[in-house]
Design an enzyme around this catalytic site. Sequence first.
Site, PDB file in Angstrom:
ATOM      1  N   HIS A 110      28.036 110.080 -28.269  1.00 18.41           N
ATOM      2  CA  HIS A 110      28.670 109.379 -28.308  1.00 18.41           C
ATOM      3  C   HIS A 110      28.071 107.673 -28.533  1.00 18.41           C
ATOM      4  CE1 HIS A 110      32.396 108.121 -26.346  1.00 18.41           C
ATOM      5  NE2 HIS A 110      31.816 106.737 -25.976  1.00 18.41           N
ATOM      6  N   ASP A 147      31.049 119.749 -22.424  1.00 15.48           N
ATOM      7  CA  ASP A 147      31.305 121.155 -21.194  1.00 15.48           C
ATOM      8  C   ASP A 147      33.184 120.597 -21.344  1.00 15.48           C
ATOM      9  OD1 ASP A 147      32.602 118.166 -20.061  1.00 15.48           O
ATOM     10  OD2 ASP A 147      31.322 118.478 -18.290  1.00 15.48           O
ATOM     11  N   GLU A 148      33.668 121.435 -19.938  1.00 16.63           N
ATOM     12  CA  GLU A 148      35.142 120.881 -20.230  1.00 16.63           C
ATOM     13  C   GLU A 148      36.178 120.166 -20.014  1.00 16.63           C
ATOM     14  OE1 GLU A 148      33.286 123.335 -18.741  1.00 16.63           O
ATOM     15  OE2 GLU A 148      33.549 125.538 -19.221  1.00 16.63           O
TER      16      GLU A 148
HETATM   17  C1  GRF Z   1      29.739 107.911 -34.734  1.00 13.11           C
HETATM   18  O1  GRF Z   1      30.197 106.401 -33.968  1.00 13.11           O
HETATM   19  C2  GRF Z   1      29.618 108.763 -33.803  1.00 13.11           C
HETATM   20  O2  GRF Z   1      29.977 108.388 -32.218  1.00 13.11           O
HETATM   21  C3  GRF Z   1      30.851 108.270 -33.235  1.00 13.11           C
HETATM   22  O3  GRF Z   1      31.729 108.446 -34.727  1.00 13.11           O
HETATM   23  C4  GRF Z   1      30.794 108.107 -35.628  1.00 13.11           C
HETATM   24  C5  GRF Z   1      30.869 109.116 -36.538  1.00 13.11           C
HETATM   25  O4  GRF Z   1      30.471 108.711 -37.623  1.00 13.11           O
HETATM   26  N1  GRF Z   1      31.433 109.577 -32.724  1.00 13.11           N
HETATM   27  P1  GRF Z   1      29.530 109.354 -38.674  1.00 13.11           P
HETATM   28  O5  GRF Z   1      31.196 110.162 -39.262  1.00 13.11           O
HETATM   29  O6  GRF Z   1      28.743 110.815 -38.465  1.00 13.11           O
HETATM   30  O7  GRF Z   1      29.425 107.889 -39.880  1.00 13.11           O
END
Ligand code: GRF
Length: 203
Positions: A110, A147-148
Amino acid sequence: MLRVAVLVSGGGTNLGALLDAVDSHRIENAKIVRVISNNPNAYALTRAKDHGVEALCISPKSFETRELFNEALLSALKECNPDLIVLAGFLVNIPESIVKTFKNRIINIHPSLIPSFCGKGYYGLKVHEAVLARGVKVTGATVHFVDEGIDTGRIIAQKAVEVMPGDTPEVLQKRVMEQAEWIILPEAVAKIARGEISIGEGV
Ligand code: GRF
């Protein structure tokens, strides 16, 4: 050998970081066995194929109901018998059936320091827009178990990244990827493959 399945939706730069880490032996004792995208146009699918990794698309649009899509996704995961599932920019909420089947075997990256700027509605550029709107000076990325809930699972790794004057969401997103995501995600998988982080039932 840790069998890893990676779920993606877009460009797949995090998948790229994982593939590079396997190639350069920063991740050892692990194999990316299958990449699944919900989006047929995801460049991540091309990255996987270029690396000789099996890549398939399971689009919700091909199913009459969400339940049928969820079942197809679960089957495609079971079929490749993964020890670990990595959500690398996968913009689909993971159904409970999958969380339960692969308890403590799913991790997500994230693009913020959880518990800031996470949960419902915080994905992709929206995270970085919110960071800039709030005016925080430090952001970063988090690897966590799934998780959920949404972004509520146990935290595995975090790395901070500075917000700079004049940042746009796009500029900040790129810095967070380069300075945090592409580093901590492969490191987390490497630690799991070495047994330094336990996964699975009973964790
Ligand atoms: C990344 O910033 C990831 O953290 C987020 O979506 C983006 C995906 O980028 N959840 P990529 O497809 O890996 O280039």
